[in-house]
Design an enzyme around this catalytic site. Sequence first.
Site, PDB file in Angstrom:
ATOM      1  N   TYR A 150       0.855  -1.189   0.000  1.00 37.59           N
ATOM      2  CA  TYR A 150       0.000   0.000   0.000  1.00 37.59           C
ATOM      3  C   TYR A 150       0.886   1.232   0.000  1.00 37.59           C
ATOM      4  CZ  TYR A 150      -3.540   3.443   1.313  1.00 37.59           C
ATOM      5  OH  TYR A 150      -4.357   4.546   1.346  1.00 37.59           O
ATOM      6  N   ASP A 245       9.265   2.770  -0.052  1.00 36.04           N
ATOM      7  CA  ASP A 245       8.213   3.453   0.693  1.00 36.04           C
ATOM      8  C   ASP A 245       8.432   3.144   2.175  1.00 36.04           C
ATOM      9  OD1 ASP A 245       5.983   4.278   2.053  1.00 36.04           O
ATOM     10  OD2 ASP A 245       4.557   3.633   0.512  1.00 36.04           O
ATOM     11  N   LYS A 273       4.276   9.709   8.494  1.00 39.65           N
ATOM     12  CA  LYS A 273       4.038   9.231   9.862  1.00 39.65           C
ATOM     13  C   LYS A 273       5.027   9.783  10.895  1.00 39.65           C
ATOM     14  CE  LYS A 273       1.554   5.303   8.050  1.00 39.65           C
ATOM     15  NZ  LYS A 273       0.162   5.087   8.348  1.00 39.65           N
TER      16      LYS A 273
HETATM   17  N1  PMP Z   1       2.742   4.178   2.324  1.00 40.48           N
HETATM   18  C1  PMP Z   1       2.614   3.296   3.313  1.00 40.48           C
HETATM   19  C2  PMP Z   1       3.609   2.188   3.435  1.00 40.48           C
HETATM   20  C3  PMP Z   1       1.571   3.416   4.232  1.00 40.48           C
HETATM   21  O1  PMP Z   1       1.451   2.529   5.213  1.00 40.48           O
HETATM   22  C4  PMP Z   1       0.663   4.497   4.089  1.00 40.48           C
HETATM   23  C5  PMP Z   1      -0.492   4.702   5.051  1.00 40.48           C
HETATM   24  N2  PMP Z   1      -0.709   3.759   5.990  1.00 40.48           N
HETATM   25  C6  PMP Z   1       0.839   5.372   3.030  1.00 40.48           C
HETATM   26  C7  PMP Z   1       1.894   5.205   2.166  1.00 40.48           C
HETATM   27  C8  PMP Z   1      -0.095   6.531   2.830  1.00 40.48           C
HETATM   28  O2  PMP Z   1       0.096   7.485   3.811  1.00 40.48           O
HETATM   29  P1  PMP Z   1      -1.072   8.509   4.201  1.00 40.48           P
HETATM   30  O3  PMP Z   1      -2.133   7.710   4.851  1.00 40.48           O
HETATM   31  O4  PMP Z   1      -0.388   9.483   5.094  1.00 40.48           O
HETATM   32  O5  PMP Z   1      -1.522   9.155   2.935  1.00 40.48           O
END
Ligand code: PMP
Length: 420
Positions: A150, A245, A273
Amino acid sequence: MREATALRTTRSEEIMTRAARLFPGGVNSPVRAFRQVGGIPRVIDRAAGARVWDVDGNEYVDYVGSWGPMILGHAHPDVVAAVQDAAARGMSYGAPNQLEVELADEIVAAMPSIERLRFVSSGTEAAMSALRVARGLTGRPKIIKLAGGYHGHADGLLVRAGSGAAGIGRPTSAGVTEATAADTLVAPYNDLDAVARLLDEHHGQVAALIVEPVAANMGVVPPALGYLAGLRRLTADAGTLLIFDEVITGFRVARGGAQALYGVTPDLTVLGKIIGGGLPVGAYGGRRDVMSVVAPEGPVYQAGTLSGNPLAMAAGLATLRALTDDVYPRLESYGSELETALTEIIKGLELEARVVRVGSLLTVFFADDARFARFFHDMLERGVMLPPSQQEAWFISAAHGGAEIEETLAAADYAFSEAS
Ligand code: PMP
């Protein structure tokens, strides 16, 4: 799915009834709606350290941790003070501020692969922008992602392979066009051959491969031995950028993220985060030459009214400064104690369940979602708030200690035997 709980939830129910009229599913992000476990989501009133309290006054040991940012625990005094100080100086300027430079310095020092970066306001924006940079730099249209990975909800990333097979992606969401999905190629996670085949079949067409170096959005799945190094080799050979990521893993599995833990250097890194300490922050960055394509220096446009927001920068900076080296061994020892104890309970009951952990990220995989739902509610009733889906990680913070582990294991003893 069990509805009844021993805890009083009247006020949560009242508020969620109003919320259901106002928001789709009653929430502002889907997983909060408890769809996978049933029942009424708890409306949170406040949080401190490793704990949260709902509007009915119930107290919980918290393993949601805002899905990752709260590595120091909630309402850490340094972070609260930094945000208060920043707020008193004005909420947003739309002009440069000093805090963004200081936060960037902390990130660059922790992650040598990042020479320059750009702050944005979410992980979604960061991943979306990193891919635009890769396409802008290489002039190539396609990207590869891994099934179950994700990277936020940008159109081209809401794609996964049909039945886990490698190939052209199908949209996971309505509203994503087939044309957009067709530029996203999907390979199974931990399968280097599948990536090699895709790079071969689409020779000269793949701008970037984006990967969660420790998968944490299909439950925690660590990279197989040599997988990340293999991705590095394959992408380098194909002239494809490797994007890590590290929205979840950055500053969590090690200060330098998964790239430090596994010793593999990506071309671009996506962050979020923890670097915002609980306020909305994302970032993408990498080598100087790669980042030089970003506007106003280069032709890849990307902008944001609230990017580098001083409150968000202050929260991130205070978090990274309080996140001293001694925190990581503590997270590891809590995680390892929890993993060992949960595994013992599971073995003793001969349950079909498995604990998987990387540092302070942990998942208990059950054979089916119904068992997880039961386990989740039994834990919640006994004062332990887990992510309401077994496809998500439990997040351990530096504020989790002896009392929290005792309460967690007492609840788990009961909840596992009920689930057996
Ligand atoms: N990349 C990863 C690995 C994530 O876990 C998340 C959200 N959990 C995102 C991107 C997207 O981040 P956001 O919810 O701040 O848009």
